[in-house]
Design a protein around this motif. Structure first.
Motif, PDB file in Angstrom:
ATOM      1  N   ILE A 144       0.839  -1.200   0.000  1.00 32.32           N
ATOM      2  CA  ILE A 144       0.000   0.000   0.000  1.00 32.32           C
ATOM      3  C   ILE A 144       0.873   1.249   0.000  1.00 32.32           C
ATOM      4  O   ILE A 144       0.612   2.209  -0.740  1.00 32.32           O
ATOM      5  N   ALA A 145       1.928   1.242   0.816  1.00 30.41           N
ATOM      6  CA  ALA A 145       2.854   2.382   0.852  1.00 30.41           C
ATOM      7  C   ALA A 145       3.484   2.606  -0.517  1.00 30.41           C
ATOM      8  O   ALA A 145       3.620   3.747  -0.981  1.00 30.41           O
ATOM      9  N   ARG A 146       3.867   1.522  -1.176  1.00 32.85           N
ATOM     10  CA  ARG A 146       4.474   1.643  -2.509  1.00 32.85           C
ATOM     11  C   ARG A 146       3.487   2.254  -3.501  1.00 32.85           C
ATOM     12  O   ARG A 146       3.856   3.093  -4.335  1.00 32.85           O
ATOM     13  N   GLY A 147       2.224   1.849  -3.408  1.00 31.57           N
ATOM     14  CA  GLY A 147       1.222   2.406  -4.303  1.00 31.57           C
ATOM     15  C   GLY A 147       1.005   3.891  -4.120  1.00 31.57           C
ATOM     16  O   GLY A 147       0.475   4.571  -5.009  1.00 31.57           O
ATOM     17  N   LEU A 148       1.410   4.421  -2.943  1.00 31.46           N
ATOM     18  CA  LEU A 148       1.233   5.845  -2.652  1.00 31.46           C
ATOM     19  C   LEU A 148       2.458   6.693  -2.986  1.00 31.46           C
ATOM     20  O   LEU A 148       2.377   7.924  -2.935  1.00 31.46           O
ATOM     21  N   MET A 149       3.575   6.061  -3.330  1.00 28.18           N
ATOM     22  CA  MET A 149       4.839   6.776  -3.467  1.00 28.18           C
ATOM     23  C   MET A 149       4.759   7.970  -4.421  1.00 28.18           C
ATOM     24  O   MET A 149       5.284   9.040  -4.141  1.00 28.18           O
ATOM     25  N   HIS A 150       4.113   7.821  -5.553  1.00 30.57           N
ATOM     26  CA  HIS A 150       4.107   8.878  -6.574  1.00 30.57           C
ATOM     27  C   HIS A 150       2.895   9.795  -6.461  1.00 30.57           C
ATOM     28  O   HIS A 150       2.540  10.501  -7.398  1.00 30.57           O
ATOM     29  N   ARG A 151       2.251   9.789  -5.277  1.00 30.10           N
ATOM     30  CA  ARG A 151       1.102  10.663  -4.971  1.00 30.10           C
ATOM     31  C   ARG A 151      -0.039  10.501  -5.982  1.00 30.10           C
ATOM     32  O   ARG A 151      -0.451  11.469  -6.632  1.00 30.10           O
ATOM     33  N   PRO A 152      -0.575   9.316  -6.119  1.00 28.71           N
ATOM     34  CA  PRO A 152      -1.668   9.113  -7.074  1.00 28.71           C
ATOM     35  C   PRO A 152      -2.961   9.761  -6.577  1.00 28.71           C
ATOM     36  O   PRO A 152      -3.164   9.938  -5.370  1.00 28.71           O
ATOM     37  N   LYS A 153      -3.834  10.081  -7.524  1.00 23.51           N
ATOM     38  CA  LYS A 153      -5.155  10.594  -7.167  1.00 23.51           C
ATOM     39  C   LYS A 153      -6.127   9.447  -6.890  1.00 23.51           C
ATOM     40  O   LYS A 153      -7.101   9.613  -6.164  1.00 23.51           O
ATOM     41  N   VAL A 154      -5.844   8.292  -7.515  1.00 22.20           N
ATOM     42  CA  VAL A 154      -6.703   7.112  -7.365  1.00 22.20           C
ATOM     43  C   VAL A 154      -5.835   5.924  -6.980  1.00 22.20           C
ATOM     44  O   VAL A 154      -4.773   5.703  -7.575  1.00 22.20           O
ATOM     45  N   LEU A 155      -6.277   5.158  -5.984  1.00 21.74           N
ATOM     46  CA  LEU A 155      -5.557   3.952  -5.576  1.00 21.74           C
ATOM     47  C   LEU A 155      -6.475   2.751  -5.732  1.00 21.74           C
ATOM     48  O   LEU A 155      -7.564   2.706  -5.164  1.00 21.74           O
ATOM     49  N   PHE A 156      -6.035   1.776  -6.535  1.00 20.33           N
ATOM     50  CA  PHE A 156      -6.779   0.529  -6.726  1.00 20.33           C
ATOM     51  C   PHE A 156      -6.220  -0.526  -5.781  1.00 20.33           C
ATOM     52  O   PHE A 156      -5.009  -0.767  -5.752  1.00 20.33           O
ATOM     53  N   LEU A 157      -7.102  -1.162  -5.022  1.00 21.17           N
ATOM     54  CA  LEU A 157      -6.716  -2.232  -4.108  1.00 21.17           C
ATOM     55  C   LEU A 157      -7.485  -3.487  -4.503  1.00 21.17           C
ATOM     56  O   LEU A 157      -8.703  -3.552  -4.331  1.00 21.17           O
ATOM     57  N   ASP A 158      -6.785  -4.466  -5.039  1.00 20.08           N
ATOM     58  CA  ASP A 158      -7.425  -5.694  -5.505  1.00 20.08           C
ATOM     59  C   ASP A 158      -7.335  -6.753  -4.415  1.00 20.08           C
ATOM     60  O   ASP A 158      -6.268  -7.309  -4.166  1.00 20.08           O
ATOM     61  N   GLU A 159      -8.461  -7.021  -3.738  1.00 17.44           N
ATOM     62  CA  GLU A 159      -8.521  -7.966  -2.622  1.00 17.44           C
ATOM     63  C   GLU A 159      -7.397  -7.677  -1.626  1.00 17.44           C
ATOM     64  O   GLU A 159      -6.512  -8.514  -1.383  1.00 17.44           O
ATOM     65  N   PRO A 160      -7.402  -6.488  -0.998  1.00 17.03           N
ATOM     66  CA  PRO A 160      -6.263  -6.057  -0.184  1.00 17.03           C
ATOM     67  C   PRO A 160      -5.980  -6.902   1.047  1.00 17.03           C
ATOM     68  O   PRO A 160      -4.872  -6.864   1.573  1.00 17.03           O
ATOM     69  N   THR A 161      -6.970  -7.663   1.543  1.00 14.81           N
ATOM     70  CA  THR A 161      -6.731  -8.462   2.752  1.00 14.81           C
ATOM     71  C   THR A 161      -6.896  -9.951   2.514  1.00 14.81           C
ATOM     72  O   THR A 161      -7.070 -10.714   3.463  1.00 14.81           O
ATOM     73  N   LEU A 162      -6.828 -10.371   1.262  1.00 19.61           N
ATOM     74  CA  LEU A 162      -7.003 -11.785   0.935  1.00 19.61           C
ATOM     75  C   LEU A 162      -5.949 -12.635   1.640  1.00 19.61           C
ATOM     76  O   LEU A 162      -4.752 -12.365   1.564  1.00 19.61           O
ATOM     77  N   GLY A 163      -6.393 -13.667   2.348  1.00 15.36           N
ATOM     78  CA  GLY A 163      -5.471 -14.597   2.997  1.00 15.36           C
ATOM     79  C   GLY A 163      -4.948 -14.151   4.341  1.00 15.36           C
ATOM     80  O   GLY A 163      -4.183 -14.890   4.975  1.00 15.36           O
ATOM     81  N   LEU A 164      -5.346 -12.973   4.815  1.00 10.88           N
ATOM     82  CA  LEU A 164      -4.870 -12.489   6.107  1.00 10.88           C
ATOM     83  C   LEU A 164      -5.838 -12.898   7.215  1.00 10.88           C
ATOM     84  O   LEU A 164      -7.031 -13.072   6.982  1.00 10.88           O
ATOM     85  N   ASP A 165      -5.319 -13.042   8.426  1.00 11.22           N
ATOM     86  CA  ASP A 165      -6.188 -13.375   9.552  1.00 11.22           C
ATOM     87  C   ASP A 165      -7.045 -12.171   9.926  1.00 11.22           C
ATOM     88  O   ASP A 165      -6.781 -11.041   9.500  1.00 11.22           O
ATOM     89  N   ALA A 166      -8.062 -12.401  10.731  1.00 14.25           N
ATOM     90  CA  ALA A 166      -9.050 -11.360  11.045  1.00 14.25           C
ATOM     91  C   ALA A 166      -8.418 -10.142  11.712  1.00 14.25           C
ATOM     92  O   ALA A 166      -8.770  -8.988  11.396  1.00 14.25           O
ATOM     93  N   GLN A 167      -7.479 -10.355  12.625  1.00 11.60           N
ATOM     94  CA  GLN A 167      -6.855  -9.238  13.333  1.00 11.60           C
ATOM     95  C   GLN A 167      -6.012  -8.384  12.383  1.00 11.60           C
ATOM     96  O   GLN A 167      -6.090  -7.152  12.397  1.00 11.60           O
ATOM     97  N   THR A 168      -5.229  -9.045  11.530  1.00 11.38           N
ATOM     98  CA  THR A 168      -4.400  -8.311  10.563  1.00 11.38           C
ATOM     99  C   THR A 168      -5.275  -7.595   9.543  1.00 11.38           C
ATOM    100  O   THR A 168      -4.968  -6.471   9.120  1.00 11.38           O
ATOM    101  N   ARG A 169      -6.383  -8.234   9.154  1.00 10.50           N
ATOM    102  CA  ARG A 169      -7.306  -7.610   8.210  1.00 10.50           C
ATOM    103  C   ARG A 169      -7.812  -6.282   8.763  1.00 10.50           C
ATOM    104  O   ARG A 169      -7.879  -5.278   8.068  1.00 10.50           O
TER     105      ARG A 169
END
Length: 328
Positions: A144-169
């Motif tokens: 997510i941090a990498r996706g923000l590096m170039h200051r985008p106006k729009v950020l696409f997150l494709d299944e951002p928490t897939l495979g993570l446990d509930a607490q990490t999600r």
């Protein structure tokens, strides 16, 4: 920020992955595409991010046509892919630095921006550690941090928490909310987690078989069902549904396998009446559940299936294709 008109994608001349969808996403909004695997979510994201060419229709991102000027679109967007895309043999800071160099950021600006985004995702103290030592949640935050590096106006997150446990999600959700608030960035995410869409998204589009079936706020979607929900587990769902529809005040009735869901106002006080009707018709009620509508209920209303059943069917189809391939 995003305008989509009659957008379609057909593979191999016959498989409609996306089927004539219309979407508008407002500036600064967290917008969700909710649906099972194979619904068309990722294909939609790939077209908006200029990674896949649409078969027909038009998509505008940041006021730019994705088909006519893809390079300009790429400069105004960031993307976090469903599959991991980090270099495990680089440190967290080096991954970010490499990404920034690809966008031509000067050294001083790179260093300042790396520190800024690492603070945002709470990884400043792990910047000099190899990514192979990161946990799954840390890797997702770094992406997510990498996706923000170039200051985008729009950020696409494709299944951002897939495979993570509930607490990490939940931690990832908090970071998404934070970056949306801090930068007023427009976030478009795909998910098949009902609670994720409900928690994060200002508006949600339910997508299934390449079509968008509904777009609204999660609260409006739940209210549209018309009251509290009673679910009766029975042996004869068809007969039960027919009888229930005749009861005054029932707003919606949905059958699912061996159960019937009934939407009605003041549902709790109507349970004895429902049970009496069922008993007089010779219907055996195995269990009864009363609850406020959820996005899962909304999904069932529009698709006729639970999202986990859709996932199971998709898995069965994939396994059958693999068996057929092995036999060849």
């Amino acid at each position: 920020m995003i305008e989509v008109r009659d957008l379609s994608k057909v593979f191999n001349g016959r498989i409609k992955a996306v089927d004539g969808i219309d979407v508008e996403v407002r500036s600064g909004e967290i917008f969700g595409l909710l649906g099972p695997n194979g619904a068309g979510k990722t294909t939609t994201i790939r077209m908006l991010a200029t990674m896949t060419k649409p078969t027909s229709g038009q998509a505008m991102v940041c006021g730019i046509d994705v088909a006519k000027d893809p390079d300009s679109v790429r400069r105004c967007i960031g993307i976090v892919f469903q599959d991991p895309a980090l270099d495990d043999q680089l440190t967290g800071g080096e991954n970010l630095d490499f990404h920034a160099r690809m966008y031509g950021m000067p050294r001083k600006e790179r260093e300042e921006r790396i520190n800024e985004v690492l603070r945002l995702v709470e990884l400043s103290d792990r910047a000099d550690e190899l990514v192979e030592k990161y946990s799954g949640g840390m890797k997702r935050r770094l992406e997510i941090a990498r996706g923000l590096m170039h200051r985008p106006k729009v950020l696409f997150l494709d299944e951002p928490t897939l495979g993570l446990d509930a607490q990490t999600r939940r931690i990832i959700w908090d970071h998404i909310m934070k970056l949306n608030s801090a930068y007023n960035i427009t976030v478009i995410l795909t998910t098949h987690y009902m609670e994720e869409a409900d928690f994060l998204c200002k508006r949600v589009a339910i997508i299934d078989h390449g079509k968008i079936l509904a777009i609204d706020t999660p609260e409006n979607m739940k209210r549209s069902l018309g009251g509290d929900l009673i679910t009766l587990k029975v042996k004869d769902a068809a007969k039960t549904a027919s009888i229930v529809r005749s009861i005054k005040g029932v707003k919606q009735v949905k059958r699912h396998d061996n159960s019937v869901s009934i939407a009605m106002a003041n549902a709790g006080s109507r349970i004895p009446e429902l049970l009496k009707k069922a008993e007089s018709a010779g219907i055996e009620v195995e269990s009864i559940d009363l609850h406020k509508p959820t996005l899962e209920d909304v999904f069932i209303h529009f698709t006729g299936k639970r999202i986990r059943d859709q996932e199971a069917n998709a898995g069965d189809r994939l396994r059958e294709r693999m068996r057929a391939r092995n036999r060849r």
